[in-house]
Design a protein around this motif. Sequence first.
Motif, PDB file in Angstrom:
ATOM      1  N   GLN A   1       0.824  -1.205   0.000  1.00  0.00           N
ATOM      2  CA  GLN A   1       0.000   0.000   0.000  1.00  0.00           C
ATOM      3  C   GLN A   1       0.860   1.257   0.000  1.00  0.00           C
ATOM      4  O   GLN A   1       0.484   2.259  -0.621  1.00  0.00           O
ATOM      5  CB  GLN A   1      -0.930  -0.024   1.207  1.00  0.00           C
TER       6      GLN A   1
ATOM      7  N   GLU B   1       1.540   1.033 -10.840  1.00  0.00           N
ATOM      8  CA  GLU B   1       2.874   0.851 -10.273  1.00  0.00           C
ATOM      9  C   GLU B   1       3.752   2.059 -10.598  1.00  0.00           C
ATOM     10  O   GLU B   1       3.804   2.534 -11.731  1.00  0.00           O
ATOM     11  CB  GLU B   1       3.525  -0.408 -10.845  1.00  0.00           C
TER      12      GLU B   1
ATOM     13  N   SER C   1      -7.241   4.992  -5.514  1.00  0.00           N
ATOM     14  CA  SER C   1      -6.937   3.622  -5.086  1.00  0.00           C
ATOM     15  C   SER C   1      -8.157   2.713  -5.208  1.00  0.00           C
ATOM     16  O   SER C   1      -9.267   3.162  -5.521  1.00  0.00           O
ATOM     17  CB  SER C   1      -6.424   3.623  -3.644  1.00  0.00           C
TER      18      SER C   1
ATOM     19  N   LYS D   1       1.705   2.030  -3.520  1.00  0.00           N
ATOM     20  CA  LYS D   1       0.542   2.577  -4.230  1.00  0.00           C
ATOM     21  C   LYS D   1       0.260   4.018  -3.788  1.00  0.00           C
ATOM     22  O   LYS D   1      -0.136   4.864  -4.610  1.00  0.00           O
ATOM     23  CB  LYS D   1      -0.685   1.702  -3.954  1.00  0.00           C
TER      24      LYS D   1
END
Length: 335
Positions: free
Chosen positions: A46, A331, A178, A49
């Motif tokens: 996470q 990514e 997200s 991200k």
Amino acid sequence: MGNVDWDLWLPLVFAGLMGISILVYVILDGFDLGIGILLPFGDDAQKDKMVAAIGPFWDANETWLVLAVGLLLVAFPVAHGVILTTLYFPVAVLLIGLILRGVAFEFRAKVSAGAKPAWNGMFFLGSLMTALSQGYMLGLYVLGLDTGWPAVIFALLVAVCLAAAYTAIGAAWLIHKSESQLQVKSVRWLRRALGLVALGMVAISLASPLASARIWDRWLGYPESLLLAPLPVLTFGLFVWVWRLSARMPLEGDRLNLAPFAALSGIFALGFAGLAWSFYPYVVPGRITIAEAASATESLAIILVGTLFVLPVITGYTIWAYRIFGGKAVELRYD
């Protein structure tokens, strides 16, 4: 054209440009500072991200701070000297925080796996230092750059609340960028930060008129109080709407994923409008007016030409970056 009083209007134009630059910076760099503050609360995947959610934007976001400080220096040199002299220590903390963030952002992706947590920590520390120093400066500025102990205590409260505001808008940006568990966590982070954001706005709203009889009259006199009533009413309404909406998020089909960020941006804009109304016509509250601090009219005219070239470039690049890198975060790549 010949009837325009440029001695009056040019300082106002630059005050408006500087104010817009600060507001855009607070919204845009606010969310990536907030994500930096939230970084320790994500797991390793996470964290990557979260950094990816700000990677394409954060350099462009900080450009608005450079523009705002540059305009303050060249258009209002007297105010620049007074403000930065009084706020020398928090400005130093701000610069150290920005340097830490920049170094950590690059190094965290290039070091070994064992060293990565340390650089993640540096990114968090730099983000927190930057947010707290900005809040501290805002608190002292609201009180006319007073440096007594009551002002320092108030400034510390505002520092914590501004860091919470950045955390909230950072969480709102993550809701948009997200998916899955990180998005669920981001909703929870947003709701936890909203209370401190509201506390900070209430504290500043109460302190400003109490610190100045002039501001008291501008807000609570008649008919000003009726004309300005929509500002706090709209702000309260946006807080309630975000709170109720976030209680149901994420929605089916990821609907309204950008709505919390848009609402918080509106709250920031309304708060900024309130501050602008409170302090006008001062650039240093209660001490130096916009006209007194401004450079010579001839100098402002030359600077305006350059600004009218630079500002569209910065605006265009910012819009282009957000269009190109829209959608969910992917990514993060450094090559």
